[in-house]
Enzyme design. Structure first.
Site, PDB file in Angstrom:
ATOM      1  N   PRO A  82     -47.371  83.074  86.455  1.00 32.06           N
ATOM      2  CA  PRO A  82     -46.614  83.584  87.602  1.00 32.06           C
ATOM      3  C   PRO A  82     -45.790  84.805  87.235  1.00 32.06           C
ATOM      4  O   PRO A  82     -45.199  84.877  86.152  1.00 32.06           O
ATOM      5  CB  PRO A  82     -45.711  82.403  87.976  1.00 32.06           C
ATOM      6  N   CYS A  96     -40.003 114.792  97.774  1.00 34.59           N
ATOM      7  CA  CYS A  96     -40.771 115.743  98.594  1.00 34.59           C
ATOM      8  C   CYS A  96     -42.207 115.268  98.789  1.00 34.59           C
ATOM      9  O   CYS A  96     -43.175 115.886  98.304  1.00 34.59           O
ATOM     10  CB  CYS A  96     -40.740 117.123  97.959  1.00 34.59           C
TER      11      CYS A  96
END
Length: 425
Positions: free
Chosen positions: A274, A352
């Protein structure tokens, strides 16, 4: 269940207001709850208590030394996919004897380091890799403990980018080749077959795929038994999903119960890996609202966290819950808000790129200067972060009750180019 909850309309990390954490440590800021992490770890331990087992936390989900150290203190094992991850585990106090090493592209130096560190098992993902491991083990005069990661061609019913158990995926060895390669291992002086491994995908919200895969592993186990090859563990991988929005994944108990039933009369240990299920909801990302901006098409909530800090929404189009650190009364709403006091925003960052967003179409009652929290950010958040646009990495905090510990300092701008050189030419 986690320990990020509202008290009198203010969000707390265990016993600390998250706004106090931002004021003290700055923003963006990763915050983890130790109590949540421990609770999730114990849930897996209790779910597997009826069978000999080893939980190997998937380090790639979150590789913070403090997180690894917390897990190691409970006797947990680790699943690593690089030399760097193995070194982190050792640095954090993890036992290399409880480490399994996965990954399709292990370099020779990585294999050598793993064997010299005396790890539990190397999960082999190709025939060529098997021969390389044998060569390295021979050179070191060692016997390499290995398990074949078989590809059972089972559809995990998850996002294509995190599906790993189909024939079209790069992972694992074809099921039909496994018997031949286990026979090869049995005849090698420098290889020892210790287990059978598979991992079919991540963020699975149904237990059906893992049951199908487990049945195939059991079939292979019996075929090996018939030709006199005995392995000591079956590794069912990881991949149990978490709730980000409206998903309803099974609990570890529900997920593993059917696996235990199928393996209860077979003399093997169960290994599982996990990652997300242990750490995702043990962490949040806090971010300051810089600006609110609207045009004829959209409302934008511009925050100081970016895709470089949390790339999952941009990379996978993942939905992550975004909530206010302080809930406002609906009566305290901006013009144009609905009856609940909220407006529809795209929560976007300063990078950006048009895909630099944390969430789209979110109903928020928010102002410039507010703090927002992205939930479920403990897995694949910090571990996938980058310096894109030359932005420093976030600070990270571990909360334990009413105490907060800095587990990673905020990176300074000048630290980003410490290893770079300007040539004189």
């Amino acid at each position: 269940m986690d320990f990020f909850n509202y008290k009198d309309n203010e969000l707390y990390a265990e016993d600390i207001k998250v706004t106090d954490l931002v004021e003290r440590y700055g923003s963006p800021l990763y915050v983890y709850s130790k109590a949540t992490l421990v609770r999730h770890l114990k849930a897996f331990e209790e779910a597997l208590a009826a069978k000999d087992h080893l939980i190997c936390y998937a380090v790639k989900a979150n590789s913070s030394l403090a997180i690894l150290n917390t897990i190691a203190k409970f006797g947990c094992g680790f699943d690593v996919v690089s030399k760097g991850e193995l070194m982190r585990v050792i640095k954090a106090g993890g036992d290399p004897g409880k480490v399994i090493y996965s990954g399709v592209g292990k370099r020779e130096d990585e294999i050598e380091f793993a064997l010299q560190s005396k790890i539990k098992c190397l999960n082999i993902e190709s025939e060529s890799e098997l021969y390389k491991v044998e060569q390295v083990a021979k050179r070191l005069s060692l016997v390499a403990p290995v398990a074949l990661r078989v590809n059972p061609n089972v559809d995990a019913k998850t996002h294509p980018s995190i599906s790993t158990g189909l024939k079209k995926n790069k992972f694992g060895i074809a099921f039909e080749d496994a018997l031949r390669l286990y026979t090869y291992i049995a005849n090698s002086e420098h290889l020892q077959a210790t287990g059978i491994d598979c991992h079919i995908g991540s963020q699975m919200t149904s237990g059906a795929p893992i049951i199908e895969a487990t049945d195939k592993l059991i079939s292979l186990y019996h075929q090996l038994e018939e030709i006199g090859i005995k392995v000591d563990h079956i590794d069912i991988g990881g991949g149990l999903g978490v709730t980000y929005n409206d998903e309803t994944p099974p609990s570890p108990y529900e997920y593993l119960a059917a696996v235990i039933v199928r393996l209860k009369d077979i003399d093997v240990s169960i290994y599982c890996e996990p990652g997300r299920a242990m750490v995702a909801n043990a962490g949040i990302l806090l971010t300051n609202v810089l600006y609110l901006k609207s045009n004829s098409e959209r409302n934008f909530c511009i925050v100081d966290a970016a895709m470089g800090d949390l790339i999952r929404p941009a990379l996978y189009n993942s939905w992550m819950n975004i909530i206010p650190a302080v809930k406002r009364d609906p009566s305290d709403a901006l013009e144009g808000s609905n009856a609940n006091g909220t407006k529809l925003y795209d929560v976007v960052g300063p990078i950006c790129e048009s895909d630099d967003y944390l969430g789209k179409d979110r109903h928020l009652n928010v102002r410039e200067g507010d703090v927002l929290a992205v939930r479920g950010a403990g897995a694949y958040g910090s571990s996938m972060s980058s310096n894109y646009n030359s932005r420093p990495l976030c600070a990270e905090i571990l909360v334990d009750g009413d105490k907060a510990y800095v587990i990673r300092e905020r990176q300074k701008e000048e630290d980003m180019w410490l290893n770079e050189r300007i040539i004189d030419a």
